[in-house]
Design a protein around this motif. Structure first.
Motif, mmCIF file in Angstrom:
data_model
loop_
_atom_site.group_PDB
_atom_site.id
_atom_site.type_symbol
_atom_site.label_atom_id
_atom_site.label_comp_id
_atom_site.label_asym_id
_atom_site.label_seq_id
_atom_site.Cartn_x
_atom_site.Cartn_y
_atom_site.Cartn_z
ATOM 1 N N LYS A 123 8.506 3.090 7.816
ATOM 2 C CA LYS A 123 8.249 3.840 6.114
ATOM 3 C C LYS A 123 7.248 2.776 5.278
ATOM 4 O O LYS A 123 6.631 3.557 4.759
ATOM 5 C CB LYS A 123 9.333 3.784 5.316
ATOM 6 N N HIS A 124 7.698 1.614 5.910
ATOM 7 C CA HIS A 124 6.551 0.230 4.968
ATOM 8 C C HIS A 124 6.914 -0.957 5.584
ATOM 9 O O HIS A 124 7.894 -0.874 6.645
ATOM 10 C CB HIS A 124 6.542 0.264 3.820
ATOM 11 N N ILE A 144 12.603 0.396 -0.841
ATOM 12 C CA ILE A 144 12.127 1.412 -0.543
ATOM 13 C C ILE A 144 12.104 2.058 1.042
ATOM 14 O O ILE A 144 13.071 3.616 1.148
ATOM 15 C CB ILE A 144 10.925 1.244 0.429
ATOM 16 N N ILE A 177 5.057 -1.899 -6.620
ATOM 17 C CA ILE A 177 4.893 -0.916 -5.622
ATOM 18 C C ILE A 177 4.615 0.733 -6.248
ATOM 19 O O ILE A 177 4.706 1.264 -6.721
ATOM 20 C CB ILE A 177 6.454 -0.613 -4.527
ATOM 21 N N PRO A 178 3.568 -0.183 -7.412
ATOM 22 C CA PRO A 178 2.912 1.229 -8.006
ATOM 23 C C PRO A 178 3.649 2.477 -7.614
ATOM 24 O O PRO A 178 2.744 3.709 -8.413
ATOM 25 C CB PRO A 178 1.665 0.589 -9.011
ATOM 26 N N GLY A 179 2.518 3.117 -6.578
ATOM 27 C CA GLY A 179 2.158 3.297 -5.770
ATOM 28 C C GLY A 179 3.820 4.803 -4.977
ATOM 29 O O GLY A 179 3.501 5.930 -4.753
ATOM 30 N N TYR A 180 4.773 4.169 -5.337
ATOM 31 C CA TYR A 180 5.721 4.377 -4.730
ATOM 32 C C TYR A 180 6.765 5.501 -5.285
ATOM 33 O O TYR A 180 7.181 4.428 -6.653
ATOM 34 C CB TYR A 180 6.850 3.557 -3.942
ATOM 35 N N ASP A 301 10.673 15.190 0.354
ATOM 36 C CA ASP A 301 9.944 14.729 0.761
ATOM 37 C C ASP A 301 9.011 15.768 1.052
ATOM 38 O O ASP A 301 9.217 16.897 1.513
ATOM 39 C CB ASP A 301 10.736 14.499 2.507
ATOM 40 N N LYS B 74 2.432 10.316 0.077
ATOM 41 C CA LYS B 74 3.756 9.753 0.799
ATOM 42 C C LYS B 74 3.932 8.508 0.777
ATOM 43 O O LYS B 74 5.161 7.284 1.210
ATOM 44 C CB LYS B 74 4.700 10.543 0.706
ATOM 45 N N LEU B 75 2.615 7.708 0.653
ATOM 46 C CA LEU B 75 2.303 6.442 1.872
ATOM 47 C C LEU B 75 2.776 5.447 0.447
ATOM 48 O O LEU B 75 2.326 5.972 -0.163
ATOM 49 C CB LEU B 75 0.821 5.928 2.145
ATOM 50 N N VAL B 76 3.429 4.519 0.507
ATOM 51 C CA VAL B 76 4.255 3.653 -0.737
ATOM 52 C C VAL B 76 2.733 2.805 -1.434
ATOM 53 O O VAL B 76 3.080 2.826 -2.336
ATOM 54 C CB VAL B 76 4.935 2.698 0.542
ATOM 55 N N ASP B 77 1.998 2.512 -0.866
ATOM 56 C CA ASP B 77 0.429 1.998 -1.408
ATOM 57 C C ASP B 77 -0.075 3.152 -2.346
ATOM 58 O O ASP B 77 -1.221 2.456 -2.811
ATOM 59 C CB ASP B 77 -0.093 1.254 -0.422
ATOM 60 N N VAL B 78 -0.196 4.533 -1.468
ATOM 61 C CA VAL B 78 -1.250 5.314 -2.097
ATOM 62 C C VAL B 78 -0.363 6.106 -3.823
ATOM 63 O O VAL B 78 0.525 6.210 -3.581
ATOM 64 C CB VAL B 78 -1.183 6.459 -1.206
#
Lengths: 568, 169
Positions: A123-124, A144, A177-180, A301, B74-78
């Motif tokens: 996932k990361h 996460i 983690i701003p994108g999460y 999801d 959905k990628l964590v860094d996107v």
């Protein structure tokens, strides 16, 4: 305090009870920091075993499992376990030692680019370059791995980074983690739109998947099913979240699902998936899946919406929260005729097996069911025994059925059972495995012995890689290739050499009694059930075909079946 | 040379990412796994140094694109991922073209360059380096016209995209 000590400190703060691992040079500072920690280190015999143990622990408890291995081969040995967890949305944290950072990319001893190797199956992931980043990375990783759609997180830790002094201000820093983003309770308008779809539905079906188990949606699903008076089917990984013993349950659907669940698919006018991803084992052929029926989809999801089939309505978010809200907006459906029709299928096509030709796998599993009544945690391996266990071991609790679904990882069942037993020490845990898969990870018998884990291993030994043999028999003119497991050991003696009790079953007459003896025993037991070699799993929907083309009864020997077009 | 505008299989996708190690590979893997060929990829700074902008021009089945955008998102860094059609956005490319050059071709060359707002930025020993910025179509067009002079090499930046109006890309 050095980086490794900061790391262990953070893990303790997150309530980690166990770390499954195997040491090595690049991970020595971390193992050193574990000395005196309240976290219990479980030394495994192979890193794959560690990942499946963490996985089984996570599935049984809902808490992430933690793995610690060294660099190079130690790290690459975790890849199968990480992929298995990723496919089934299981929370897991994998800590890998790494060569010192100045040597990265220089083919240092036991260097592997595990960050790169595992990228498609995590996932990361992190490659930590700065010691003071460790607390933030751990905090992010725990957030996460077990929020939204869970999945494994890998953290690669160069030895110089774990050895260097930790000079940061805090062990509880802010996450970055701003994108999460995590989907929550779902959009009310979407839920109302779904509720409207139920109006006038005469033949609805609820489909329960792993997402329902993960979000613990069982109670809400019960309310929904009872209010709608709608039948419920489940995927392999959705088993038990809605009790399979409930009169409204159709059991498992799909490739080896019950005839009545699959016949239900061919007749339904509405299907609501709650946390399933319409996997190919379930749909067979998306173009021919529930033709004409309205399709509704609940998933946390967004990337699952429309991936396999386009739903008529959907809602993105937590399955439990969405179903709880949905219950308020639906009206009961008039399903009396529908339930009567499904009950006629249940009567006409029950799951069955022959008892006149020696010991069958189904009989053994049927006896296991009689003895455990769904109270045991059952962890399966992959293949025929897995499907038979899914069919005959009816589940009444989603957390008590553990199986590698998406990945289909042989060797999973036994170590996953060990992890589940660590997480649920008071439960009866039974690993139902085949003779093929068990031999892939059986060395963890040492682990059950050392930790006195009362895991029961039930080996369904048909001396074949049976599922492939079944395909070769049905679709490839019985040209057997690469399936004969000649040279299997005496599994009782094998168990005894690991100081584990062995029990042998080879006749139906003594199956019940010996199973009971094994289940009642206070320590680990290997139960070696030698079953008839040529048993096949039915019903069966050949890969690539739809429920309309289900084979319910074993075909005649003269009946030629075309080769399946679907994947595996 | 204008097939890019008509080809429904060519897509321009803009991705806003947190500046973290591996984010480029993670995004590229989503495209590759779904059978998309990346024609051009620009990674560039944004006004916030903690984020970068990736602009990807890729070829693949339009039906798969929606899935790729969701999987990338959905990628964590996107932080953000979307396709731009050219209706909601403007796009520009930059090119350097090295051509054979002689005094006799100078007038003809200058005439063409003027039309495309392109400039000669260096000449030496029978060689000229030309710069041009414009739409992909304009770059393709000029490339076609420069062929008769003899193109030695060409470097293109790949497309940059920005959404029209007040909203951010």
């Amino acid at each position: 305090m050095n980086g490794a000590e900061a790391l262990i400190h953070c893990l303790e703060n997150f309530g980690v009870e166990y770390i499954w691992g195997l040491s090595g040079g690049a991970a020595i500072p971390i193992f050193d920091a574990l000395v005196g920690s309240k976290i219990k280190l479980i030394l495994v015999r192979h890193e794959q075993g560690a990942t499946h143990m963490a996985d089984g622990y996570a599935r049984a408890t809902g808490r992430p499992g933690v793995v610690l291995v060294t660099s190079g081969p130690g790290a690459t040995n975790t890849v199968t376990g990480i992929m298995t967890a990723h496919m089934d949305s299981v929370p897991m944290i994998v800590l890998t030692g790494q060569t010192i950072s100045p040597m990265l990319g220089k083919d240092a001893f036991q260097e592997s680019d595990i960050f790169g190797i595992t990228m498609p199956v995590v996932k990361h992931s992190y490659l930590v370059k700065v010691t003071n980043d460790i607390p933030r990375v751990i905090k992010e990783a725990f957030h996460i791995t077990n929020t939204g759609r869970p999945g494994p997180v890998l953290i690669d830790l160069p030895k110089d980074v774990t050895s260097a002094p930790f000079t940061g201000d805090t062990l509880d820093p802010k996450m970055d983690i701003p994108g999460y983003q995590v989907a929550g309770k779902g959009n009310l308008a979407d839920i109302k739109k779904m509720a409207k779809m139920f109006k006038g539905a005469k033949r609805p079906i609820l489909l329960v998947g792993h997402g329902a188990v993960i979000s613990r949606a069982g109670e809400a699903i019960k309310q929904l099913a009872y209010k709608l008076n709608a039948p419920v089917t489940n995927t392999l990984l959705g088993k038990g979240e809605f009790p399979e013993t409930d009169p409204l349950s159709l059991g498992m659907l799909g490739m080896h699902g019950t005839a009545y669940a699959n016949l239900g698919l061919t007749r339904c006018d509405l299907i609501l998936s709650i946390g399933s991803r319409w996997d190919d084992r379930v749909n067979g052929n998306p173009a021919k899946f529930c033709i004409g029926a309205k399709k509704l989809h609940i998933d946390i999801d967004e990337a699952e919406i429309g991936k396999i089939l386009q739903p008529d309505a959907y809602c993105i978010g937590d399955a439990r929260l969405i179903v709880e809200e949905l219950v308020k907006h639906v009206e009961p459906c008039d399903t009396n005729e529908w339930l009567a029709e499904l009950n006629s299928y249940k009567k006409k096509h029950p799951l069955k097996f022959k008892t006149d030709k020696g010991l069958s796998a189904q009989y053994v599993l049927h006896e296991l069911q009689e003895l455990t009544q769904g109270r045991a945690i059952i962890s399966t391996d992959v293949g025929q025994h897995q499907m038979w266990s899914a069919q005959f071991n009816l589940s009444i609790n989603g957390r008590k059925w553990i199986s590698s679904g998406g990945a289909g990882t042989m060797g999973f069942g036994f170590p996953a059972a060990i992890g589940a037993q660590f997480g649920c020490p008071n439960d009866l845990v039974v690993a139902v495995v085949g003779d093929g898969g068990f031999q892939m990870t059986l060395y963890e018998l040492a682990t059950v012995f050392i930790h006195k884990l009362p895991v029961k291993v039930l080996i369904i030994d048909n001396k074949y890689l049976g599922m492939v043999r079944q395909w070769q028999e049905l679709f490839f003119d019985n040209r057997l290739s690469g399936v004969d497991l000649e040279g299997n050991p005496d599994f009782v003696k094998l168990a005894e050499s690991y100081h584990v009790k062995g029990v042998h079953i080879d006749k139906p007459e003594h199956a019940r009694e010996r199973l009971k003896e094994a289940l009642d025993y206070k320590g680990p037991v290997v139960i070696w059930a030698e079953v008839i070699k040529e048993g096949n799993v039915f019903p069966m929907i050949p890969a690539g075909k739809s429920a309309y083309e289900m084979i319910i009864e074993p075909p005649n020997a003269s009946q030629k079946l075309e080769k399946p077009t679907g994947s595996t | 040379m204008f097939k890019q505008k008509q080809n429904p299989n060519i897509h321009t996708i803009s991705i806003l990412v947190a500046n973290k190690p591996g984010v480029l590979v993670r995004c590229a893997q989503v495209f590759a796994r779904r059978g998309f060929n990346i024609d051009a990829l620009v990674v560039s700074a944004t006004v916030n140094p903690e984020f970068s902008r990736m602009t990807i021009t890729a070829q693949g089945d339009p039906g798969t694109l929606d899935q790729i955008i969701k999987q990338t998102s959905k990628l964590v860094d996107v932080t953000h991922c979307s396709e731009h059609t050219g209706i909601d956005s403007i796009d520009r490319e930059y090119a350097l073209v090295k051509i054979k050059h002689s005094p006799s071709s100078k007038i003809a060359l200058n005439k063409i360059l003027k039309k495309f707002h392109a400039n000669v930025i260096r000449t030496e020993k029978g060689v000229a380096i030309i710069e041009q910025s414009g739409t992909t179509q304009e770059l393709d067009e000029l490339e076609g016209l420069l062929k008769k002079f003899g193109i030695i090499e060409m470097v293109r930046s790949g497309k940059l995209v920005m959404v029209k109006g007040r909203q951010a890309t």
